[in-house]
Scaffold this active site. Structure first.
Site, PDB file in Angstrom:
ATOM      1  N   ARG A  59       1.608  -1.257  -0.344  1.00  0.00           N
ATOM      2  CA  ARG A  59       0.130   0.055   0.421  1.00  0.00           C
ATOM      3  C   ARG A  59       1.273   1.477  -0.243  1.00  0.00           C
ATOM      4  O   ARG A  59       0.441   2.358  -0.310  1.00  0.00           O
ATOM      5  CB  ARG A  59      -1.001   0.086   1.332  1.00  0.00           C
ATOM      6  CG  ARG A  59      -1.481   1.353   1.968  1.00  0.00           C
ATOM      7  CD  ARG A  59      -2.726   1.456   2.548  1.00  0.00           C
ATOM      8  NE  ARG A  59      -3.303   0.547   3.727  1.00  0.00           N
ATOM      9  CZ  ARG A  59      -1.692   0.580   4.818  1.00  0.00           C
ATOM     10  NH1 ARG A  59      -1.641   2.195   4.612  1.00  0.00           N
ATOM     11  NH2 ARG A  59      -2.269   0.220   5.804  1.00  0.00           N
ATOM     12  N   TYR A 112     -13.398  15.994 -17.946  1.00  0.00           N
ATOM     13  CA  TYR A 112     -14.604  14.357 -17.304  1.00  0.00           C
ATOM     14  C   TYR A 112     -15.612  14.705 -16.087  1.00  0.00           C
ATOM     15  O   TYR A 112     -15.168  15.772 -14.754  1.00  0.00           O
ATOM     16  CB  TYR A 112     -12.714  13.722 -16.999  1.00  0.00           C
ATOM     17  CG  TYR A 112     -13.610  12.573 -16.302  1.00  0.00           C
ATOM     18  CD1 TYR A 112     -14.590  12.054 -17.516  1.00  0.00           C
ATOM     19  CD2 TYR A 112     -13.687  11.485 -15.195  1.00  0.00           C
ATOM     20  CE1 TYR A 112     -15.637  10.285 -17.036  1.00  0.00           C
ATOM     21  CE2 TYR A 112     -14.178  10.935 -14.935  1.00  0.00           C
ATOM     22  CZ  TYR A 112     -14.478   9.773 -15.465  1.00  0.00           C
ATOM     23  OH  TYR A 112     -15.617   8.936 -15.107  1.00  0.00           O
ATOM     24  N   ASP A 184      -3.881  17.727 -16.950  1.00  0.00           N
ATOM     25  CA  ASP A 184      -4.375  16.469 -16.570  1.00  0.00           C
ATOM     26  C   ASP A 184      -4.094  16.288 -18.183  1.00  0.00           C
ATOM     27  O   ASP A 184      -4.798  16.841 -18.663  1.00  0.00           O
ATOM     28  CB  ASP A 184      -6.243  16.172 -16.817  1.00  0.00           C
ATOM     29  CG  ASP A 184      -6.679  15.225 -16.661  1.00  0.00           C
ATOM     30  OD1 ASP A 184      -6.235  14.511 -17.689  1.00  0.00           O
ATOM     31  OD2 ASP A 184      -7.298  14.315 -16.526  1.00  0.00           O
ATOM     32  N   LYS A 209      -6.479   4.897 -19.665  1.00  0.00           N
ATOM     33  CA  LYS A 209      -6.440   5.442 -21.237  1.00  0.00           C
ATOM     34  C   LYS A 209      -4.818   5.048 -21.754  1.00  0.00           C
ATOM     35  O   LYS A 209      -4.355   3.835 -22.086  1.00  0.00           O
ATOM     36  CB  LYS A 209      -7.235   7.000 -21.413  1.00  0.00           C
ATOM     37  CG  LYS A 209      -8.007   7.169 -20.191  1.00  0.00           C
ATOM     38  CD  LYS A 209      -8.872   7.226 -20.210  1.00  0.00           C
ATOM     39  CE  LYS A 209     -10.322   6.632 -19.549  1.00  0.00           C
ATOM     40  NZ  LYS A 209     -10.268   7.389 -18.336  1.00  0.00           N
TER      41      LYS A 209
HETATM   42  C1  PLP Z   1      -9.708  13.075 -18.826  1.00  0.00           C
HETATM   43  C2  PLP Z   1      -9.589  12.540 -17.475  1.00  0.00           C
HETATM   44  N1  PLP Z   1      -9.265  12.497 -16.553  1.00  0.00           N
HETATM   45  C3  PLP Z   1      -9.591  11.489 -15.662  1.00  0.00           C
HETATM   46  C4  PLP Z   1     -10.625  10.991 -15.935  1.00  0.00           C
HETATM   47  C5  PLP Z   1     -10.573   9.510 -14.329  1.00  0.00           C
HETATM   48  O1  PLP Z   1     -10.315   8.772 -14.793  1.00  0.00           O
HETATM   49  P1  PLP Z   1     -10.323   7.314 -14.019  1.00  0.00           P
HETATM   50  O2  PLP Z   1     -11.831   6.478 -14.954  1.00  0.00           O
HETATM   51  O3  PLP Z   1      -8.821   6.265 -14.504  1.00  0.00           O
HETATM   52  O4  PLP Z   1     -10.238   7.236 -12.322  1.00  0.00           O
HETATM   53  C6  PLP Z   1     -10.563  10.106 -16.867  1.00  0.00           C
HETATM   54  C7  PLP Z   1     -11.593   9.055 -17.079  1.00  0.00           C
HETATM   55  O5  PLP Z   1     -12.616   8.904 -17.946  1.00  0.00           O
HETATM   56  C8  PLP Z   1     -10.322  11.105 -17.444  1.00  0.00           C
HETATM   57  O6  PLP Z   1     -11.435  10.938 -19.164  1.00  0.00           O
END
Ligand code: PLP
Length: 394
Positions: A59, A112, A184, A209
């Site tokens: 962890r 997102y 991000d 992704k």
């Molecule tokens: C641009 C972006 N940031 C963060 C996330 C969140 O990631 P996770 O689904 O791995 O928790 C996503 C999920 O689709 C995303 O598209």
């Protein structure tokens, strides 16, 4: 021995460290263990009080996680990395480490839907305020900052409408106010965009992704300065238990080996599909940073090496036209997520961004009829033919 002067394409294959020093293993070894034996009781105590370095419990850290963290930091040009069980875990660890009750941060409003839900639903319960603004309008960012603001958070290209935000300009605002800028980088990956070079301090990924690339892992990662990453690890990750499993970290290391070739193909296919859509008589509008008609095209040319595989578009007609289109697809898969080898198509307003109210959707530039496509690495003619036959059914 890995040489810094090798190109990005070579470095993604060979990793930050190359061949495993202890065993000669060419692929990074998987340490699928929850715990690590101490040499004796003094060693255990020294590991716990920080007098000596080493592994204790997965962890807290694990050699496979650590290898993935170093590789991500290396590719992003950052000092250190920290892996998480999901992208959202990474984002919540970042925000809750930097902001305390009564404090706030400024975020772009086109993000997102799960991140938006974390910001507007969960964090307010802890007394942390997310001030979501249109980050394409820099004055809105500046106006939202006060003496309790601890972070600027942006997503670019943004999910789902591919809004482009000027990273360098946001970094200047952040520096002026003495706060970090987090980007991000999920849609672009370090293969196409390196936020640190543009002045950002923290880079965030849903590693689920493109970093994984194969649609078989949920994971997240942060990269930044050693000081900040150590703080997030100690103050939040370890205590809350956001850790990634060693196996998932290993899958991500495998994914990274092909990041460059996959991104090249995603960009080629993305461009081809965007061109196809933009000339199709049944299409109203295409949002793709590579098209000269995209309002952020110039920013994209400045801060991205190529334009990626994500496209949003609107079909002429009503919501039913979009539903008929999506339901008629045969090759493209109707699913959320993105960055997989397979082409994925979804309707953000009713799925990924259903956490937005209708007013918030309008504010964020996400229309009711918008469709998002994550263009995969299949033969682009097959993707276009599938889109064409589905449009024909409307
Ligand atoms: C641009 C972006 N940031 C963060 C996330 C969140 O990631 P996770 O689904 O791995 O928790 C996503 C999920 O689709 C995303 O598209």
């Amino acid at each position: 021995m890995v040489k810094k002067e090798w190109s990005f394409d070579t470095l993604t294959v060979h990793g930050s460290e190359g061949i495993d020093k202890h065993t000669g293993a060419v692929a990074p070894p998987l340490y699928q263990t929850s715990t690590f034996a101490f040499h004796n009781s003094d060693h255990g105590a020294a590991l716990f009080n920080g007098e000596t370095e080493g592994y204790i419990y997965s962890r807290i850290s694990n050699p496979t996680q650590a290898c993935f963290e170093r590789q991500m930091a290396f590719l992003e040009g950052c000092e250190a990395g920290l892996a998480f069980s999901s992208g959202l875990a990474a984002i919540s660890a970042l925000v809750t480490t930097l902001c305390r009750t009564g404090e706030n941060f400024v975020s772009s409003n086109t993000i997102y839907g799960g991140t938006h839900s974390l910001f507007q639903g969960f964090l307010p319960r802890m007394g942390i305020e997310a001030r979501e603004v249109r980050a394409t309008h820099l004055d809105e960012i500046e106006a939202a900052i006060d003496d309790k603001t601890r972070l600027i958070f942006i997503e670019t290209p943004a999910n789902p409408n591919l809004d482009l935000i000027d990273i360098q300009a946001c970094a200047e605002i952040a520096k002026k106010h003495g706060i970090p800028l987090a980007v991000d980088n999920t849609f672009a990956t370090p293969a196409l965009q390196q936020p640190l070079e543009l002045g950002a301090e923290v880079v965030v990924h849903s590693a689920t992704k493109y970093i994984s690339g194969h649609g078989d892992t949920v994971a997240g990662v942060l990269t930044g300065t050693e000081e900040l990453i150590t703080r997030i690890r100690k103050e939040t990750l370890t205590q809350v238990g956001y850790c990634i499993s060693p196996f998932n970290a290993w899958l991500l290391l495998r994914g990274l080996k092909t990041l460059s070739v996959r991104m090249n193909r995603h960009c080629e296919n993305g461009n081809r599909v965007a061109q196809y859509l933009s000339f199709h008589p049944k299409i109203e509008k295409v949002y793709y940073p590579g098209l000269a008609t995209h309002p952020g095209h110039d920013i994209a040319k400045r801060q991205m090496k190529d334009f990626g595989g994500m496209i949003a578009f609107e079909i002429k007609g009503d919501l039913q036209a979009g539903k008929t289109f999506i339901d008629s697809l045969e090759l493209c898969v109707q699913a959320v997520s993105l960055g997989d080898c397979d082409t994925l198509v979804c309707h953000p307003a009713s799925t990924t961004h259903s956490t937005y109210t209708p007013e918030q959707l309008t504010q964020a530039g996400i229309s009711e009829t918008m469709i998002r496509i994550s263009v995969g690495i299949e033969d682009p003619s097959d993707i276009c033919n599938d889109i064409g036959q589905a449009l024909q059914r409307i």
